[in-house]
Scaffold this motif. Structure first.
Motif, mmCIF file in Angstrom:
data_model
loop_
_atom_site.group_PDB
_atom_site.id
_atom_site.type_symbol
_atom_site.label_atom_id
_atom_site.label_comp_id
_atom_site.label_asym_id
_atom_site.label_seq_id
_atom_site.Cartn_x
_atom_site.Cartn_y
_atom_site.Cartn_z
ATOM 1 N N GLY A 129 -4.646 -62.019 36.129
ATOM 2 C CA GLY A 129 -5.396 -61.377 35.053
ATOM 3 C C GLY A 129 -6.644 -60.728 35.642
ATOM 4 O O GLY A 129 -7.450 -61.396 36.287
ATOM 5 N N GLU A 167 -3.007 -58.024 32.423
ATOM 6 C CA GLU A 167 -2.230 -59.200 32.791
ATOM 7 C C GLU A 167 -1.050 -58.740 33.632
ATOM 8 O O GLU A 167 -0.493 -57.654 33.389
ATOM 9 C CB GLU A 167 -1.706 -59.859 31.507
ATOM 10 C CG GLU A 167 -1.182 -61.251 31.693
ATOM 11 C CD GLU A 167 -2.322 -62.268 31.787
ATOM 12 O OE1 GLU A 167 -3.495 -61.894 31.528
ATOM 13 O OE2 GLU A 167 -2.048 -63.433 32.128
ATOM 14 N N HIS A 189 -7.931 -63.628 26.141
ATOM 15 C CA HIS A 189 -7.392 -63.086 27.384
ATOM 16 C C HIS A 189 -6.040 -62.427 27.081
ATOM 17 O O HIS A 189 -5.531 -62.548 25.966
ATOM 18 C CB HIS A 189 -7.268 -64.153 28.487
ATOM 19 C CG HIS A 189 -6.567 -65.416 28.067
ATOM 20 N ND1 HIS A 189 -6.377 -66.478 28.917
ATOM 21 C CD2 HIS A 189 -5.997 -65.801 26.893
ATOM 22 C CE1 HIS A 189 -5.732 -67.454 28.292
ATOM 23 N NE2 HIS A 189 -5.488 -67.059 27.064
ATOM 24 N N THR A 190 -5.507 -61.713 28.049
ATOM 25 C CA THR A 190 -4.213 -61.063 27.821
ATOM 26 C C THR A 190 -3.047 -62.003 28.166
ATOM 27 O O THR A 190 -1.888 -61.631 28.001
ATOM 28 C CB THR A 190 -4.083 -59.757 28.642
ATOM 29 O OG1 THR A 190 -4.613 -59.976 29.948
ATOM 30 C CG2 THR A 190 -4.831 -58.613 27.975
ATOM 31 N N SER A 191 -3.362 -63.221 28.601
ATOM 32 C CA SER A 191 -2.285 -64.155 28.984
ATOM 33 C C SER A 191 -1.274 -64.460 27.869
ATOM 34 O O SER A 191 -0.104 -64.730 28.180
ATOM 35 C CB SER A 191 -2.885 -65.451 29.550
ATOM 36 O OG SER A 191 -3.669 -65.151 30.685
ATOM 37 N N GLN A 243 2.065 -62.944 28.233
ATOM 38 C CA GLN A 243 3.069 -63.626 29.081
ATOM 39 C C GLN A 243 4.074 -64.355 28.202
ATOM 40 O O GLN A 243 5.295 -64.267 28.410
ATOM 41 C CB GLN A 243 2.400 -64.697 29.962
ATOM 42 C CG GLN A 243 1.485 -64.183 31.056
ATOM 43 C CD GLN A 243 1.021 -65.359 31.931
ATOM 44 O OE1 GLN A 243 1.750 -66.326 32.125
ATOM 45 N NE2 GLN A 243 -0.188 -65.269 32.460
ATOM 46 N N GLN A 248 -8.611 -56.483 29.861
ATOM 47 C CA GLN A 248 -7.940 -57.173 30.965
ATOM 48 C C GLN A 248 -6.583 -56.526 31.203
ATOM 49 O O GLN A 248 -6.029 -55.870 30.320
ATOM 50 C CB GLN A 248 -7.713 -58.649 30.612
ATOM 51 C CG GLN A 248 -8.953 -59.506 30.690
ATOM 52 C CD GLN A 248 -8.623 -60.989 30.569
ATOM 53 O OE1 GLN A 248 -7.599 -61.376 30.008
ATOM 54 N NE2 GLN A 248 -9.494 -61.821 31.099
#
Ligand code: PHE
Length: 341
Positions: free
Chosen positions: A311, A214, A172-174, A177, A212
């Motif tokens: 997301g 984010e 995921h692109t998390s 963060q 994705q």
């Protein structure tokens, strides 16, 4: 032996051959034939010893005159042939400006690119900046720093493409963060578009690589209503003002509380159809308030700062926006498909 007669014949032949000539390269052959070291004129000179001495000056003079004459003829014809050749070239290269032109095949922006441009514009207009992170991540950034515990199923080989014991392709692109919070002090307002990877088989609705976006906002006094307002704005910008939005309680280890965002179905508007499985709603993103553990691990004090994150599956946004029912067409780059946009 009548060398004068020979000279006369040479003259006649040369005149005829040279004026009938139509190739420049043959001219060179004739030059050799008449004027060369073993050429016809030279042969006349060679035979001079065999004629009457008083004849020699007469023949010699005539031979020299003829030699000059042939030289002139050759030069004249050379000019004639060069001119003809040039003319031929110009005719061959002539451009008919009245012919219809060749239309260059123009490319179009890919639907994924159109969407990201729109989204980027909306967010940069609100003061967000664009962040990026690596696609090869460590377990720390993809999981641990996002409060995803050691034995969480998301860490399973079934979902995650591991490169070795520590590194993997981000799921995921998390993780962006975390990178952002490590590198910057609050306030933070970023979106991070990018590719993500999961060990899924390719079918109409899954792809092992997808995209994705984010979003992360961290500052003092950020509340859930900031999250709601931001998401409402982008949904309306993408799908029109009449779209209804619904927040459904959900669970992500890195947000608390967490919510799944649904929009009213773009096909039936909420009545229920096959696209929305008769529910009237389409799920478009995960979101929530950044978990205090995540803030703390990235060096932010959760008693001072709060934030929200979301997301979005960017491919799915493109499918919904353009009414496409198979995710694979987004990656095949068939011009016939791309040309519809
Ligand atoms: N990373 C989550 C996913 O891939 C989405 C998400 C991002 C949820 C940010 C909440 C906050 O499903």
């Amino acid at each position: 032996m009548d060398l004068l007669k020979t000279l006369e014949n040479i003259e006649k032949d040369a005149e005829q051959e040279l004026t009938e000539l139509d190739e420049l390269k043959e001219l060179e052959e004739l030059r050799v034939k008449y004027l060369g070291k073993k050429g016809e004129i030279q042969q006349v000179f060679n035979k001079m010893g065999k004629i009457e001495p008083e004849q020699r000056p007469v023949v010699g003079k005539s031979a020299n005159i003829l030699k000059q004459k042939i030289e002139n003829l050759i030069n004249e014809n050379q000019q004639r042939l060069e001119k003809a050749k040039e003319k031929k070239r110009l005719v061959a290269e002539k451009i008919d400006v009245t012919l219809p032109g060749n239309k260059p095949k123009l490319g179009r922006a890919h639907p994924l690119k159109v969407i990201i441009d729109e989204i980027t514009e909306i967010f940069t207009g609100m003061g967000f900046s664009i962040a990026e992170g690596p696609e090869v991540e460590s377990e720390y950034y993809n999981f641990a720093a996002l409060n995803i515990p050691e034995h969480h199923p998301a860490r399973d080989l079934q979902d995650t493409l591991y490169l070795d014991d520590h590194y993997l392709l981000r799921t995921h692109t998390s993780p962006v963060q975390i990178h952002t919070m490590e590198e910057q002090d609050p306030p933070i307002r970023i979106i991070a578009p990018g590719k993500v990877y999961r060990s899924d088989e390719l079918d109409a609705s899954h792809s092992p690589i997808f995209h994705q976006i984010e979003g992360l906002v961290v500052d003092k006094d950020i509340t859930f209503s900031d999250l709601k307002g931001t998401i409402k704005l982008i949904v309306e910008a993408l799908f029109g003002e009449n779209r209804k939005i619904r927040f459904r309680p959900s669970y992500f280890p890195f947000t608390e509380p967490s919510a799944e965002v649904d929009v009213s179905c773009i096909v039936c508007g909420g009545e229920g159809c096959s696209l929305c499985s008769r529910s009237g709603w389409l799920e478009i993103m995960g979101s929530g308030m950044v978990h205090p553990n995540v803030l703390r691990m990235s060096g932010y004090d959760p008693d001072i700062y709060s934030g929200f994150a979301f997301g979005v599956g960017w491919d799915r946004l493109a499918l919904l926006k353009y009414g496409i029912d198979d995710i694979r067409v987004l990656y095949e780059n068939d011009r016939r498909f791309l040309h519809q946009f």
